[in-house]
Design a protein around this motif. Structure first.
Motif, mmCIF file in Angstrom:
data_model
loop_
_atom_site.group_PDB
_atom_site.id
_atom_site.type_symbol
_atom_site.label_atom_id
_atom_site.label_comp_id
_atom_site.label_asym_id
_atom_site.label_seq_id
_atom_site.Cartn_x
_atom_site.Cartn_y
_atom_site.Cartn_z
ATOM 1 N N VAL A 254 45.127 35.542 39.461
ATOM 2 C CA VAL A 254 44.537 34.297 38.960
ATOM 3 C C VAL A 254 44.655 33.200 40.009
ATOM 4 N N ALA A 255 45.811 33.079 40.617
ATOM 5 C CA ALA A 255 46.004 32.087 41.677
ATOM 6 C C ALA A 255 45.113 32.414 42.879
ATOM 7 N N PRO B 149 39.828 43.596 38.510
ATOM 8 C CA PRO B 149 38.651 42.820 38.955
ATOM 9 C C PRO B 149 38.213 41.741 37.979
ATOM 10 N N THR B 150 38.576 41.874 36.699
ATOM 11 C CA THR B 150 38.156 40.866 35.720
ATOM 12 C C THR B 150 38.875 39.533 35.914
ATOM 13 N N ASN B 151 39.924 39.512 36.737
ATOM 14 C CA ASN B 151 40.616 38.259 37.031
ATOM 15 C C ASN B 151 39.815 37.361 37.970
ATOM 16 N N PHE B 152 38.726 37.894 38.525
ATOM 17 C CA PHE B 152 37.998 37.164 39.552
ATOM 18 C C PHE B 152 36.646 36.700 39.027
ATOM 19 N N SER B 153 36.282 35.481 39.405
ATOM 20 C CA SER B 153 35.070 34.832 38.916
ATOM 21 C C SER B 153 33.817 35.588 39.338
ATOM 22 N N ILE C 215 31.207 34.166 40.061
ATOM 23 C CA ILE C 215 30.521 33.332 41.050
ATOM 24 C C ILE C 215 30.514 34.026 42.406
ATOM 25 N N ILE C 216 31.582 34.773 42.683
ATOM 26 C CA ILE C 216 31.686 35.557 43.921
ATOM 27 C C ILE C 216 31.297 36.996 43.600
ATOM 28 N N ASP C 217 30.378 37.562 44.383
ATOM 29 C CA ASP C 217 29.915 38.929 44.131
ATOM 30 C C ASP C 217 31.066 39.921 44.143
ATOM 31 N N LYS C 218 31.034 40.832 43.171
ATOM 32 C CA LYS C 218 32.019 41.900 43.094
ATOM 33 C C LYS C 218 31.373 43.210 43.540
ATOM 34 N N VAL C 219 32.083 43.932 44.386
ATOM 35 C CA VAL C 219 31.572 45.186 44.949
ATOM 36 C C VAL C 219 32.607 46.280 44.704
ATOM 37 N N LEU C 220 32.143 47.467 44.318
ATOM 38 C CA LEU C 220 33.027 48.607 44.109
ATOM 39 C C LEU C 220 32.711 49.684 45.136
ATOM 40 N N ILE C 221 33.742 50.107 45.875
ATOM 41 C CA ILE C 221 33.621 51.187 46.855
ATOM 42 C C ILE C 221 34.264 52.440 46.278
ATOM 43 N N LYS C 222 33.530 53.539 46.314
ATOM 44 C CA LYS C 222 34.047 54.801 45.792
ATOM 45 C C LYS C 222 33.703 55.942 46.736
ATOM 46 N N ASP D 231 29.190 48.443 34.903
ATOM 47 C CA ASP D 231 30.639 48.317 35.080
ATOM 48 C C ASP D 231 31.052 46.915 35.517
ATOM 49 N N GLY D 232 30.073 46.014 35.670
ATOM 50 C CA GLY D 232 30.394 44.628 35.977
ATOM 51 C C GLY D 232 30.397 44.262 37.441
ATOM 52 N N TYR D 233 29.736 45.072 38.264
ATOM 53 C CA TYR D 233 29.715 44.798 39.698
ATOM 54 C C TYR D 233 28.317 44.380 40.159
#
Length: 302
Positions: free
Chosen positions: A146-147, A172-176, A178-185, A213-215
């Motif tokens: 969160v911080a 990952p749900t702790n992050f806004s 507003i910033i793109d979330k990317v998942l590497i697998k 999945d929210g990415y």
């Protein structure tokens, strides 16, 4: 050898694919030689993630000069986790960021964090390159997410990049958003030796599921896999890998092994044997996507 970058079929208006490369010679050459239209397509964008193993090997600086000349976007990790030759943060800053990238804006400086990374260390990085776009790569859970999220929102951070299996699903749900979330697998199943690959393996369905999945984007390690090795020599068997079958069930990877799997000689002949098997498969299966990768295989075959 070159490494084909698969051009996935997307469903959203604007989707992002982030292939993860370790910055070896032929990987850097691949980014130079692939059709540049894939990087800034109106509906599909490829942004390679580059983790350098060296800044001083032949071709490294000229590769980045080429990326600048062709306006190729990428993420350059400033603190590689791999042990390499002259790939320290200082070397990357002096030889690459303050070299060919000095006046270039179409890239992001990536910073890898893990459970040992302190917030003040991340804050130092964010303020060190105040005018540069940045990406954060989460190799494991940071102590106070969160911080960390609040810190990132006050800086020019464009991506939070997560690695499948390295954090819990809720991290990952702790992050806004507003910033793109990317998942590497990592979808590549590595065999012990080249001769032991089966005819075909399942590769990935992430390109069909990442939005649910929210990415905002997804990535993989191409048909190289996450496993990293330095050095190496001629293999007993030559194996070529081809991803195919872009269906709701996902992508599969086909393996083509040379007939001769004994000894470390006759490498060129072994390559031709494997390439013959690959082209026989492509020519006999009209459903296989004809891409810049298959075109390149055909070029060498002909």
């Amino acid at each position: 050898f070159f490494i084909p970058i698969r051009f996935y079929t997307f469903s959203k208006k604007k989707d992002m694919y982030y292939p993860y490369l370790r910055g070896k010679k032929f990987e850097l050459l691949t980014l130079r030689e692939v059709n540049h239209n894939i990087y800034n397509n109106p509906t599909k964008t490829v942004i390679p993630i580059i983790e350098l193993e060296s800044t001083t090997k032949r071709g490294v600086v000229s590769s980045f000069e080429n990326y600048v000349a062709n306006d190729i976007p990428f993420i350059l990790i400033i603190n590689p986790s791999i042990a390499g030759l002259n790939n320290s943060r200082t070397n990357i800053t002096n030889n690459i960021i303050n070299g060919p990238l000095l006046n270039y804006d179409n890239y992001f400086i990536g910073y890898s964090v893990n459970h040992n990374t302190r917030l003040n260390t991340i804050d130092t990085f964010l303020n060190e390159f105040i005018d540069k776009k940045k990406s954060l790569l989460h190799n494991s859970r940071v102590g106070d997410p969160v911080a960390l999220n609040n810190l990132l929102l006050n800086h020019n951070v464009h991506h939070n990049i997560f690695f499948n299996g390295r954090t819990d699903d809720l991290y990952p749900t702790n992050f806004s958003n507003i910033i793109d979330k990317v998942l590497i697998k990592d979808g590549f199943i590595r065999a012990r030796v080249n001769a032991e690959y089966p005819p075909e393996d399942y590769f990935s369905n992430l390109h069909n599921t990442f939005t649910a999945d929210g990415y905002d984007g997804f990535g993989d390690y191409l048909t190289i896999g996450e496993s990293y090795r330095t050095g190496g020599g001629a293999a007993h068997a030559v194996t070529l890998h081809l991803t195919h079958g872009n269906t709701p069930d996902g992508i599969r990877v086909r393996h083509f092994i040379s007939d001769d799997i004994v000894g470390r000689t006759r490498v060129a002949s072994k390559l031709l044997e494997a390439l013959t098997h690959l082209m026989t498969f492509v020519n006999g299966n009209p459903a296989v996507d004809i891409t810049s990768g298959t075109d390149e295989f055909r070029y060498y075959f002909d």
